[in-house]
Design a protein around this motif. Sequence first.
Motif, short mmCIF file in Angstrom:
data_model
loop_
_atom_site.label_atom_id
_atom_site.label_comp_id
_atom_site.label_asym_id
_atom_site.label_seq_id
_atom_site.Cartn_x
_atom_site.Cartn_y
_atom_site.Cartn_z
N ALA A 88 5.00 4.65 11.61
CA ALA A 88 4.53 4.58 10.23
C ALA A 88 3.06 4.22 10.27
O ALA A 88 2.65 3.40 11.09
CB ALA A 88 5.31 3.51 9.47
N SER A 89 2.27 4.84 9.41
CA SER A 89 0.85 4.49 9.38
C SER A 89 0.69 3.20 8.57
O SER A 89 1.55 2.84 7.77
CB SER A 89 0.04 5.62 8.77
N GLU A 92 1.02 3.74 4.92
CA GLU A 92 2.40 3.90 4.44
C GLU A 92 3.09 2.55 4.29
O GLU A 92 3.82 2.32 3.32
CB GLU A 92 3.21 4.78 5.42
N VAL A 93 2.86 1.65 5.26
CA VAL A 93 3.50 0.34 5.19
C VAL A 93 2.98 -0.45 4.00
O VAL A 93 3.75 -1.01 3.22
CB VAL A 93 3.27 -0.44 6.51
N SER A 96 4.20 0.70 0.61
CA SER A 96 5.60 0.44 0.29
C SER A 96 5.76 -0.88 -0.46
O SER A 96 6.81 -1.13 -1.05
CB SER A 96 6.47 0.48 1.54
N ARG A 148 0.80 -5.79 2.36
CA ARG A 148 1.97 -5.23 1.67
C ARG A 148 2.57 -6.26 0.70
O ARG A 148 2.91 -5.93 -0.43
CB ARG A 148 3.03 -4.83 2.71
#
Lengths: 239, 278
Positions: A88-89, A92-93, A96, A148
Motif C-alpha cells: 500500500a502506498s 493510500e494508508v 483511509s 491517518r
Amino acid sequence: MKKAVITCENISLGYENMTVLENVSFALDEGDYLCVVGENGAGKSTLIKCLAGLKKPTEGEIVFSPDITRADVGYLPQQTAIQRDFPASVREVVMSGCLNHSRLIPFYTKADRQRAARHMEELGITGLADRSYRELSGGQQQRVLLARALCASNRLLILDEPVTGLDPIVTAEIYEIIKEFNKKYNMTIIIVSHDVKTAVRSANKILHLKQTVQFFGSTEDYVRSTAGREFIGGSNENA
Amino acid sequence: MLEMLSYPFIIRALVVGTLVSLCSALLGVNLVLKRYSMIGDGLSHVAFSAMAVATAMNWAPLSVAIPVVIAASYILLRLSSSGRFSGDSAIALLSTGALAVGIFIISMKSGVNTDINNYMFGSVLAINKSDVTFSVVLSLAVLALYVLFYNKIFAVTFDEPFAKATGVRADFYNFLIAVLTAVTIVLGMRMIGALLISSLIIFPAMSSMRLFKCFRSVVICSAAISVFCFLSGLVVSFEYSAPTGASVVIINIAVFAVFCAADFFRGRFGKNSAISEK
C-alpha cells in the motif's frame, strides 16, 4: 471551561471467564493527556481496546460526552503481521483515515484529498506519499499512521504502545509530535506506554493499572505517590 | 483459433470465465492479504457438496449452492474471528467435511461417475444457456459492489482495528467480502473445478504483489493477469483438448514464475528496486 470527554465508572474488563481489570474509574476532560502505565499483563491494552470500541466492558459502561461519536476518534493500534508486507502506498494508508467522514459517498472527495495532503505535510511525509508503506522505517511508518489518525479526527487520539521497537531518537520525535497535537488542537490523548519516564514528562494525567486502578490523578501527584515512586524508581534501576 | 469462436459453448465459457476471473482476481488480493488464501478452497468444497445435493434432488444447482456457500463463508469468518479455531483449521474442517458429504451423496445417487470428475476438475461444457444470464448478472454485481466499496474494503483489509475504532462498520464489510467470494467461487467452480478454483484467487494476487508496491496497482495488475491467463488457458485447452481449469492454472503458474524472476532481477540490477533504496 473544561468539559468531561470520557467517564468510566467502576468498569470491569476481561475475556470470557477471566477478569483482567476491575473497578476502574476515571474521567478525562477535553485537552487532557493521559498516560496509562503498568506492568506487562496489567490490563493496559485491554482497557485501550475498550476505549477504542473494539471490546465491551464486562461490567459498567464507558461514557463519551454526547458530542463525541466513533467518527471523532483517532486510533493508532499496535502493528499487525498483516501490515508488515502489505502493498500500500503512504497516500493510500493516510487517505483511509478519511473514510469515517464520507459515509454515504463511496469514493474520496476533493476535501478528503486536501485533508490527507495537509496532514501528510504536517508530519513531514509528503515526500513519501508514493512510497510503499512496507518499505519505510519504523519511525516513518508511525508518522504515516499518525497522519491517518489525524485524518480521522483531531479531537481524541488513542495510542496503543506507539513507540515499541523504535530507537530513542525516533521515540522522542514521536512523543514530540503527540505533544504538539495535544497543544495545537487541544486534542485529548490517551496513550499506553512502557516508557514511564517519557510518559511522565509529557502527560498531565496518569492512570496506573495493576488488576485495578493503583493510581489516577495528575502527573505531579503521581511522582510523589507511593505507586509512582515505586514504579518510576523500579524502571530507573532497570535502565 | 478463430474456429473456436464458432462454438456457442466456447462463447459462453469466454464471457462467464472472463467475468469470474476478474471477480476472483480482485477479491483474491484482499483474501491473500487477510491471510485467507485457503478460504476459496474450503468454499469450493462446500459448493461441490451443495451442487451434489441439488443434482440428486433435481434442483437448480446454482440457486442451491449460492446461499449455502454464502452461509458457509459467514460461518468460516465467524469461527476464525471468535478465536476458538484458527482460520486454517476451520477451513480444513469445513472443506474436508463438505467434500465427504458431497461424494457420499453423489455415489448414492448415481455411482461415482463423470459427474464427480466434472465438478472436481471443471468442464467448459458445464455452463448451459440458462446459466449464462444468471452468471453474468451476478458477476457484474460482484464487480460493481467491489468497486463501490473499494476504499472501505481496503481499510478493513489493511487495518481492521483502526477501521472499527473510527466508526467504519468493519463486520459488515468483512461479511460483504465473504458474500462476494462465495458468489465468485460458485460461479467459477463448474468451469475451473472445485479443486482448482482457489488458484484463481491466489495466483494473480501473488504474481502482481511481486512487482507492485501500492494497493491499487496490485489490484489492477492482478485483474489483468487473471483475464489474460483465463483467455490463454481457454485457447490452450481448445488446441490440446485439455481441461480448461488445469490449462488456466498452468498459465497462471507460468506468469507467477515470470513475475518472480522479474522481481529477482529488479532487486539485483534495477535502480528503483526496494533493496537499492535502503
